[in-house]
Design an enzyme around this catalytic site. Structure first.
Site, PDB file in Angstrom:
ATOM      1  N   ARG A 125       0.849  -1.282  -0.100  1.00 27.79           N
ATOM      2  CA  ARG A 125       0.050   0.025   0.043  1.00 27.79           C
ATOM      3  C   ARG A 125       0.866   1.201  -0.023  1.00 27.79           C
ATOM      4  O   ARG A 125       0.496   2.173  -0.719  1.00 27.79           O
ATOM      5  CB  ARG A 125      -0.920  -0.001   1.131  1.00 27.79           C
TER       6      ARG A 125
ATOM      7  N   ASN B  78      -4.043 -18.053  14.318  1.00 23.98           N
ATOM      8  CA  ASN B  78      -3.633 -19.014  15.367  1.00 23.98           C
ATOM      9  C   ASN B  78      -4.492 -18.813  16.751  1.00 23.98           C
ATOM     10  O   ASN B  78      -4.533 -19.800  17.435  1.00 23.98           O
ATOM     11  CB  ASN B  78      -1.983 -19.022  15.668  1.00 23.98           C
ATOM     12  N   CYS B  79      -5.105 -17.666  16.951  1.00 23.42           N
ATOM     13  CA  CYS B  79      -5.944 -17.558  18.264  1.00 23.42           C
ATOM     14  C   CYS B  79      -7.139 -18.302  17.981  1.00 23.42           C
ATOM     15  O   CYS B  79      -7.761 -18.683  19.111  1.00 23.42           O
ATOM     16  CB  CYS B  79      -6.213 -16.152  18.472  1.00 23.42           C
TER      17      CYS B  79
ATOM     18  N   ASN C 227      19.611  -2.201   7.679  1.00 25.97           N
ATOM     19  CA  ASN C 227      18.839  -2.650   6.513  1.00 25.97           C
ATOM     20  C   ASN C 227      17.716  -3.844   6.682  1.00 25.97           C
ATOM     21  O   ASN C 227      17.105  -4.268   6.007  1.00 25.97           O
ATOM     22  CB  ASN C 227      19.588  -2.994   5.449  1.00 25.97           C
TER      23      ASN C 227
ATOM     24  N   LYS D 156     -24.150   5.580  35.364  1.00 26.04           N
ATOM     25  CA  LYS D 156     -22.598   5.485  36.003  1.00 26.04           C
ATOM     26  C   LYS D 156     -22.158   4.356  35.446  1.00 26.04           C
ATOM     27  O   LYS D 156     -22.390   3.036  36.244  1.00 26.04           O
ATOM     28  CB  LYS D 156     -22.703   5.649  37.419  1.00 26.04           C
TER      29      LYS D 156
END
Length: 553
Positions: free
Chosen positions: A23, A43-44, A279, A436
């Site tokens: 992008r 993977n979660c 680099n 609240k």
């Protein structure tokens, strides 16, 4: 001339870096090398595939090499292992695991996203059939195949962290009896012990056996399957054992290339994710980053920070000035029908680094009590005792938990105080919250302490005998409530009788007041202070005592 950018590793860090790089630079040549068969997967979600909540392993695949090529013009080479980095020549030595062919690839910029390695200690029997780790889609497929083939009835999960708890829940979902063996004295180590105690009770109520404070000593084959032996000498028979002990940074490539590592063993990076080589960048579970709250270096193997780090590295490679602010460990875990979430520093962490703090506990409903279905949230807030800066929060409940922790997480990011929390304007309708909100209430309770309106004495000080020895402890709950338990030596004066019986209390001694959850205690403290008493409230009341008393010696 276009840049040639190589990325080692996919999943959260590598895949996100590749997409962001495209992008930012349409002309760059971008190649990702992934030694596994999947470049981008959830993977979660693996425990939920094991538990058959997610039915098809294809649903775990977020993006394929073909999609990367079509959508982003990024070349992805799965089953390609990077063997060596030559940082002087700016080249990689890459092995095609399908053909064993080895090639050399040059780069202008290199991103390391090798992730972390599951800890697999060298214990007796660790390599026996039926012992698995859960880190990749193939791992989860092997576990499912084993379960289907042997019709397992008993499992031992080694480790009570995020993966361990989620795996245990999903095994129970499939009708398996589960024992969690955890070397530490609690599950979910990022939580403080008294908060984890809520989860201990909940896991036991769901039929999970907990073996805490007792590490694994070895695995043994039996006629009926396996046996997991612990350091105390206990043995737990099972048909399958799943290791969720934790992970360590995968740093072999970086170390062999001469890149600098941090004190905790992760790859050392700056705030643009650049390594000691100008680099080469590194992101994700393999790197050491600064803890946003404590200022200390940390290893935080979470998907959210990995994705953000990948974006920062991509921006830096493309000449942008983005920088990574640090991590605060915001995390959430489903434990059966409860949710546990936390952000920022725990009390344990603050103690370890000698950072001053104060804390409050509260137990509000997730929405107004008059609307059907209100669920309790057990909430702990940690803050600076001088200026009220928010340092951390933990919450457990059945609904609305992660929403509140997300609000506090953003407050921590912006350096806000408890005074900001009490003034926060949050969504309210009867089915969603309260006028609240629990976050407001946490801020109000903390702010009352700092303003001197309601000074506090914590339960741990009372239990350890570290408060003023001349204090008078007063229980202001109803007669019916104290039948469920009462602190030894406490004087009972129900709140509605306090004005008429106040004279029974001495004005020359500290008066420490507790109730059910802290609200009535606060009202009594205000009443007493305005009548010349040296009064203190106990945050969280008797409900907090029920959990905390099991953890304080």
């Amino acid at each position: 001339m276009s840049k040639k950018i190589l990325i080692v590793g996919g999943v959260a860090g590598g895949a996100s870096a590749a997409a962001r790089l495209r992008r930012m630079d349409e002309n760059a040549t971008i190649t990702v090398f992934e030694k596994g068969p999947f470049v981008s997967f959830a993977n979660c979600g693996l425990p939920y595939y094991v538990g058959d909540v997610i039915k098809d392993d294809k649903d775990l695949v977020i993006a394929t090499p073909e999609r990367f090529k079509e959508r982003f013009n990024v070349d992805v080479k799965t089953m390609h292992e990077v063997l060596k980095i030559d940082k002087e020549r700016k080249t990689l030595e890459v092995k095609d695991l399908n053909t064993d062919d080895i090639s050399v690839e040059s780069y202008d910029a290199l991103v390391l996203a090798p992730g972390a390695i599951p800890i697999r200690p060298p214990l007796p029997g660790i390599d026996l059939p039926g012992i698995f780790i859960l880190r990749t889609i193939p791992d989860s497929m092997q576990i499912r195949a084993w379960m289907d083939q042997y019709k397992i009835k008993n499992a031992v999960v080694v480790g009570g962290g995020f993966i361990g708890l989620e795996t245990a829940e999903n095994l129970v979902h499939r009708g398996v009896e589960v024992t969690i063996v955890e070397m530490g004295t609690q599950v979910l180590p990022p939580m403080d012990p008294e908060m984890a105690e809520i989860l201990h009770e909940h896991c036991k109520a769901k039929g999970v056996k907990l073996c805490l404070g007792d590490g694994v000593a070895g695995f043994y084959k039996t006629d009926s399957g396996l046996e997991v032996a612990t350091q105390s000498g206990a043995r737990y028979p099972c048909d399958v054992a799943i290791l969720g002990i934790g992970v360590r940074p995968e740093t072999r490539l970086a170390k062999e290339a001469g890149l600098e590592l941090g004190k905790l063993g992760g790859i050392k990076v700056d705030d643009q994710m650049r390594t000691s080589d100008p680099n080469i960048w590194a992101v994700g579970d393999a790197v050491e980053v600064k803890d946003f709250v404590t200022g200390q270096m940390a290893l935080i193997p979470l998907a959210g920070p990995a994705n953000r780090q990948a974006r920062i590295a991509a921006d830096a490679i493309c000449g942008r000035s983005s920088s990574f602010r640090g991590v605060q460990g915001t995390a959430v875990c489903g434990v059966f029908d409860k949710v546990a979430a936390s952000t920022g520093a725990s009390e344990k962490t603050l103690k370890r680094f000698g950072i001053p703090y104060e804390k409050v506990y509260l137990h509000p409903n997730h929405h107004v009590g008059y609307y059907p279905g209100a669920k309790l949230i057990h909430f702990k807030l940690l803050f600076d005792p001088k200026d009220g800066k928010v340092l951390g929060a933990q919450a457990i409940g059945e609904a609305g938990v992660e929403k509140r922790i997300d609000v506090v997480a953003m407050a921590i990011q912006k350096g806000m105080t408890v005074f900001d929390l009490e003034e926060s304007e949050l969504c309210y309708a009867p089915q969603f919250g309260a006028a609240k909100d629990p976050v407001n209430l946490a801020g109000m309770v903390a702010a009352n302490i700092l303003r001197g309106h309601s000074p506090v004495v914590q339960w741990d000080k009372i239990i350890k005998g570290e408060c003023d020895p001349n204090h008078v402890l007063v229980d202001v709950r109803t007669k019916e409530e104290i039948q469920l338990g009462m602190y030894k030596g406490a004087k009972h004066i129900p709140i509605d009788e306090m004005r008429s019986r106040m004279s029974e209390l001495p004005k020359d001694k500290p008066i420490i007041v507790y109730c059910g959850v802290g609200i009535r205690g606060y009202n009594v403290v205000r009443m007493l202070k305005q009548n010349g008493y040296d009064a203190y409230n106990v945050p969280g009341g008797w409900k907090t005592y029920g959990y905390l008393s099991k953890c304080v010696k």
